[in-house]
Design an enzyme around this catalytic site. Sequence first.
Site, PDB file in Angstrom:
ATOM      1  N   TYR A   8      -6.110  -0.498  -7.095  1.00 49.96           N
ATOM      2  CA  TYR A   8      -5.535  -1.767  -6.612  1.00 49.96           C
ATOM      3  C   TYR A   8      -4.879  -1.637  -5.233  1.00 49.96           C
ATOM      4  CZ  TYR A   8      -1.025  -0.866  -9.305  1.00 49.96           C
ATOM      5  OH  TYR A   8       0.127  -0.392  -9.840  1.00 49.96           O
ATOM      6  N   GLU A   9      -4.563  -2.755  -4.649  1.00 47.82           N
ATOM      7  CA  GLU A   9      -4.090  -2.826  -3.250  1.00 47.82           C
ATOM      8  C   GLU A   9      -5.100  -2.225  -2.274  1.00 47.82           C
ATOM      9  OE1 GLU A   9      -1.319  -5.125  -4.146  1.00 47.82           O
ATOM     10  OE2 GLU A   9      -1.724  -4.600  -2.071  1.00 47.82           O
ATOM     11  N   GLY A  10      -6.371  -2.403  -2.558  1.00 47.39           N
ATOM     12  CA  GLY A  10      -7.421  -1.790  -1.747  1.00 47.39           C
ATOM     13  C   GLY A  10      -7.776  -0.444  -2.342  1.00 47.39           C
ATOM     14  N   ARG A  50       0.830  -1.214   0.000  1.00 44.38           N
ATOM     15  CA  ARG A  50       0.000   0.000   0.000  1.00 44.38           C
ATOM     16  C   ARG A  50       0.856   1.252   0.000  1.00 44.38           C
ATOM     17  NH1 ARG A  50      -5.405  -1.797   3.529  1.00 44.38           N
ATOM     18  NH2 ARG A  50      -6.167  -3.023   1.769  1.00 44.38           N
TER      19      ARG A  50
END
Lengths: 570, 570
Positions: free
Chosen positions: B429-431, B294
């Site tokens: 992406y990545e949350g 993140r």
Amino acid sequence: MSYRAPVSDYQFLLHQILGFDRITATETFAEADADVVSAILTEAAKMCDTVMAPLQRAGDLHPARLENGVLRTSPGFGAGYKAIAEGGWIGMSADPEHGGMGLPMSLTTAVNEMMSGACLSLQLAPLMSQGQIEALEHHASDEMKALYLPNLISGAWSGTMNLTEPQAGSDVGALSSKATANGDGTYAISGQKIYISWGDNDFAENVCHLVLARLPDGVAGTKGISLFLVPKYIPDETGKPGKANDLKVVSLEHKMGLHGSPTCVMQYDGATGWLVGQEHGGMAAMFTMMNNARLGVGGQGIGAAEGAYQHALAYALERKQGKTPVEGGTGTIVDHADVRRMLMEMKADVFAARAIMLACAGAIDMGTATGEKDWKTRAAFLTPIAKAFGTETGIRVAEQGVQVHGGMGFIEETGAAQYYRDVRVTAIYEGTNGIQAMDLVARKMMDGGEMANRLIDEIEEQAERARPTHPNMAEAVWQACETLREATEWLVEADLQDRFAGAVPYLMAFARVLGGHYHLAAALADKGGPREKLARFYIKRMLPEHAAYLIHAQEGAAGAFALSADELAG
Amino acid sequence: MSYRAPVSDYQFLLHQILGFDRITATETFAEADADVVSAILTEAAKMCDTVMAPLQRAGDLHPARLENGVLRTSPGFGAGYKAIAEGGWIGMSADPEHGGMGLPMSLTTAVNEMMSGACLSLQLAPLMSQGQIEALEHHASDEMKALYLPNLISGAWSGTMNLTEPQAGSDVGALSSKATANGDGTYAISGQKIYISWGDNDFAENVCHLVLARLPDGVAGTKGISLFLVPKYIPDETGKPGKANDLKVVSLEHKMGLHGSPTCVMQYDGATGWLVGQEHGGMAAMFTMMNNARLGVGGQGIGAAEGAYQHALAYALERKQGKTPVEGGTGTIVDHADVRRMLMEMKADVFAARAIMLACAGAIDMGTATGEKDWKTRAAFLTPIAKAFGTETGIRVAEQGVQVHGGMGFIEETGAAQYYRDVRVTAIYEGTNGIQAMDLVARKMMDGGEMANRLIDEIEEQAERARPTHPNMAEAVWQACETLREATEWLVEADLQDRFAGAVPYLMAFARVLGGHYHLAAALADKGGPREKLARFYIKRMLPEHAAYLIHAQEGAAGAFALSADELAG
């Protein structure tokens, strides 16, 4: 996930918010009564939903291409264009004398927006023709009108605008294309033009180029520019397309989006052209075309926003993910508060931008019908706001549309990405949004802020009327107005560089406040209904942005120029 | 218009703003003295500028492709990856026991960002490996570490993360991939995974997949998920890649951008895997990897912003258009106030986002070195802000970069459009950034707002110190802090749905205020210099945005849910 043109929103805006009956009450537009409006919107919507929307993705996947100098348009675009032409949608507001419908720009604007939401790249073709029709109506000789207008209005022929050259973009006065008199009333046009939207196609019998060029005795800058009509095929004695003119499409640009619309580099090699308007009077004629086109481009942004919103909503209503956090929810991601927030912001901004656009169109109509300067000044003031805020809304909403889709938003198959790519150009062409904002704070403020203050007064008057039923919303709009009024006072006293440094934030703030005004009107017209709820969301959560914009707008140029070019790079 | 990694900005931030000497003062990072920092940054910058930046466009024009099941990467990417690996940049922060450099995350973060600015699609490959290295260091057995870590750190092998399935995106607990014990200590993994970044390549000898799957006795949801390492080639007795595992790339996604990075659909058909960590403990292991990733994705946004800014500035300094409105100007569009405004906004936001990112990395380092809970809590709090604000900054700055280019911005040849397309995925992406914001206002506020208030206290303390020399800027930051404190108090008392409805605006406001804090620190450190001028621009013109965000953040969920699903569509 198909597109449905937002007919009820136009109906609501025209009849309940913007006082369309005032337009119908004029002699000029007496025929445009409520039944006609309804029929027009319904019929156009049908064409958009069933004919144009299915072409959106084909245009992206199969861009227009140039094959041995011949332009091939995207699959289905020829049939789509014919449907637009046959519906009469190109010449809706054109003079009935030449085959137009003579309808108000309010309706043309609504239909243009719904076509944009269905298929932006194809819609750009008739939009270009509309601008040309308006320029010819105002500036061409009767003979030229009689020859060209019926063909442009019917869609048999199409039109383009040729302004930009590599060294002459925002600074159109720097152009170097040349025109010389042939001695027979025609002119020989030579030069290269770039960024020519729909510079050619394979579905119209002729393509008519309006080209800016300089006569030998034209002075440098915009005052030495003349406008010429240069057709792809020179009309023969019967008025039919005859021999090919000395012009060609050199190449197509490889763009981020709007692939269905061929963006051409055009070469003119002594092509035969006809003067439109006066010698050296090209800019005046061009501005007629550009003002129309600016409102149209604002509508493109809003149409794309509407399409992106519908697309995102359909996805959100279908996509299951995670536990539903609300009782009685749908079980899809629309139950998640952050997704709701995004969808509400999108919907609220589309409404605000659409209201501003239609208010601008209505002012154009009233100006046309009454000839009153006040309406024309109002239309001129609202045009840069409608263009810039409409297109900013297109970009923001398409961006949020991608976000609502999550990972699927980045994958081209869903179509969310296409809205995001396509709409980006609308903030750039027909005068960048920076140019729009500079126009607003300079030319449109040459009245010392009179029109700005008149609008502010009107907004406050409505807020006062709303106080008994909507005290909090009314107060928020009223306070925002006061802040805008102070900023306007500062602006008209400031020198031009200081205005320009804050021009875009000022324009955005004005749009935010106008949006609050129209949302408040919607709340008054729909008490207890969904439009009141949407208005509350906008006024409480989005209107407050105006304050930061207005602080920025009044900071002046010095701070923006505080770093040297070297320091910017350092 | 070539890219130059912003080394002096990292030096300034690390040494003069963020107190990097505190990190060097720890035993763990004692070797990372000022000379080492300088050498690392300079060397990495050279590789970014000369090797990676020239690959940026090639990756876009010649996407990775799948030929008969074999993945072919973009031209030059193999050599580019080898340069990254040979420079030691993959394992910068990895354990020296297995070949890493054991350097602070602060430096890895800086180098990751500069690689992102040079070529985002290629940089994503080592970023994935870094996440895997960290997960294995924390959770794998010594035997697995000994086999995999040296290969991953040297770059001989690469790593991926396999979380998402069609029905399990943000809700990873819904996944259905299965794992069954083979009886020999290995497991058989079956299922399909989507959105696997760099799921395969043709430049590493082996590709190691970390795959989330459920054992037969795994409960539903995240608590029943285990993590497995599943290599493309099963290592033989000597530790070399042996026979092919039962997995394959089914297809590549057709994306809006990041074309150089293959986004794979992966199929596992009883592939041999090894458990990482405990059975059913997969989520804990995955979070190790994701927190790292993140912060890395935040850096991707900032890197893309830096690249887009440099690109736009170079264009603005070269493009002549219109009369220069300022005396002694450059004669290019950089002399226009609106262009200056855009460039200043871009530069000011890149600085703010970079400072937040490096502050987060520094907290991770102090947590690693001291083991103190306070540093770890601080890092955990800053991670979602660094990710979401870094990527929002990437999107905004790339969008303004397109605008600075005018018409050229929409044409792919200039490269401005590529930044805009590529960076868009980083907010997803990545949350998604919505997930980041929900993490901030829920999990990261489970301390009742203690960490938030500690940061707010620190910002106010610095503002007090700045008052004697910078009274106006200090007061603006202090007041913004008070507004943020009030909103934080509201938030910790509110129920979860109300927090979620305002989560993104709250996160953005927190970032705006932190940005003001670091800009003020820069003003203090560079009195009379360009950093003080940039700080003044940010604090006067951009910091005020926090107020509107915080109004929105405290409005609660009811208004966001005011419209029914039908009314949203109406």
